[in-house]
Design an enzyme around this catalytic site. Sequence first.
Site, PDB file in Angstrom:
ATOM      1  N   ALA A  38       0.818  -1.215   0.000  1.00 17.80           N
ATOM      2  CA  ALA A  38       0.000   0.000   0.000  1.00 17.80           C
ATOM      3  C   ALA A  38       0.852   1.266   0.000  1.00 17.80           C
ATOM      4  O   ALA A  38       0.463   2.267  -0.596  1.00 17.80           O
ATOM      5  CB  ALA A  38      -0.940  -0.003   1.193  1.00 17.80           C
TER       6      ALA A  38
ATOM      7  N   CYS B 174       5.524   6.924  23.832  1.00 19.06           N
ATOM      8  CA  CYS B 174       6.625   6.015  24.125  1.00 19.06           C
ATOM      9  C   CYS B 174       6.677   4.840  23.168  1.00 19.06           C
ATOM     10  O   CYS B 174       7.674   4.145  23.082  1.00 19.06           O
ATOM     11  CB  CYS B 174       6.515   5.494  25.557  1.00 19.06           C
TER      12      CYS B 174
END
Lengths: 137, 404
Positions: free
Chosen positions: B74, B328
């Site tokens: 894609a 994070c």
Amino acid sequence: MAYSDKVIDHYTNPRNVGTLDKAKKNVGTGLVGAPECGDVMRLQIEVDENQIITDARFKTFGCGSAIASSSLATEWLKGKTVDEALAIDNMAIVEELALPPVKIHCSVLAEDAIKTAINDYRVKNGLPELEMPKSHH
Amino acid sequence: MLTLPIYLDNNATTPLDPRVLEAMMPYMTNMFGNAASRNHAFGWQAEEAVDYAREQIAALINCSPKEIIFTSGATESDNLALKGVFEMYASKGNHIITVTTEHKAVLDPCKHIEKMGGKVTYLKVDEKGLINLKELEEAITDKTILISVMYANNEIGVIQPIREISAIAKKRGILFFTDATQAVGKISVDVEADGIDLMAFSAHKMYGPKGVGALYVRRKNPRVKVTAQMDGGGHERGMRSGTLNVPGIVGLGKAAEVAKQDMEADSKRISAMRDRLERELTTIEESYVNGSTEHRLPHVSNISFKYVEGEGLMMGVKDLAVSSGSACTSASLEPSYVLKALGLSDDLAHSSLRFGLSRFTTEEEIDFAIDHVKEAVAKLRELSPLWEMFKEGIDLNSIEWAEH
């Protein structure tokens, strides 16, 4: 990126979780970080008349490394004098927990929390505030 | 029999369906020909397999087999559509309209196009994650050549009003491209009914192999052309050179066939499990579903558990493979831009988990996931100073947080 066994251990069995009475004169509280940054650490110390840290408690909102860094910090604080505690360096935390470079920030936060808690204790007890270290971040 | 860890990260990738693997195997072994070899049986065999895959894919999305351009996935399809249209229609205009919540595989080519002198408008979304059609209309100029809006979002599963968007594009004589990576094979995507001119999708999001995808390029009403971004032997009607990945393409074809056949039943079963997971997890205090629950893929749920940080939570649910919008967990150390685009505060974006179910997900796994997440959230809230403050009625916005 896998966590080290020590981080996992502290995360799974965090030491000294809890809250001390921040109104007490011999309790110092350090609250560092910010919710929008994704980590907030609260470290508290209880100091006796000989300047010895008899108790330390933490609560942390953050990743596994942040939780482990603050849990380890409380272990290291207990039994030390306030001056000895001031010497705790973030790189010692990094080494002990084998934190990867991207997580050094968590250890810096823990060091800041220690120093902020000590300052809080000093100011409460009529001592001059210490210069906070130049931030490493 | 529960096997741990449980995979609930099917927006990232899906397992290969055994039926797909079986179809691919001969082309990994003795049928190894190059589909471009015109003069021996090995080549013909490979070409035949590729043609058959084109038909299987065409049947799924309701197009002609000739309108399929095979790519490596894609990301490449997105690049080919955006840059290919930008170059091909340069004489017509240089303006593209897209959305802030698109995948990076669309946003980054758009940035590239801006560097090449193009103009790009990034539409905002509302708190549900949907674009405003009036804003879309207003963004159109006489230089607009392409509208690029994803079919369904990879983080929150929200489905955009594709038919309304394509109608606007058609009315103004502008091409409409959709990155349908998360939608194809999961919900009914019909390029005719949906009015799509170009569409990117990928095999590995629909139980096919990694490293193979396609770009649908309309041939009639209007006839769309794209400038090749990969030059060479002139494969794929000159739009994408490179030896065809025959086993991969066979896999994509088979995955499309299986999707067409199983979609309805899969979707019913999966959405029922997803709804149950979501219902149970939102019984947790201070938990919020992100994005529209009405216009959404059947297998996705994105939930924020306030006062708990996402990466910490992922570590707590170690027997579940999920993902988080927490900074994070991202390379940029920024919380999810998709969640922020919904107007979520940073702290809620940091506290999100994305669950993506698949046709292989079982009720038993969902039971386990529910308990596991509930336990981990409770445990981490015990550790969270923010939770403690919240419970004490302290307004967190009233606190002066130390900069760091």
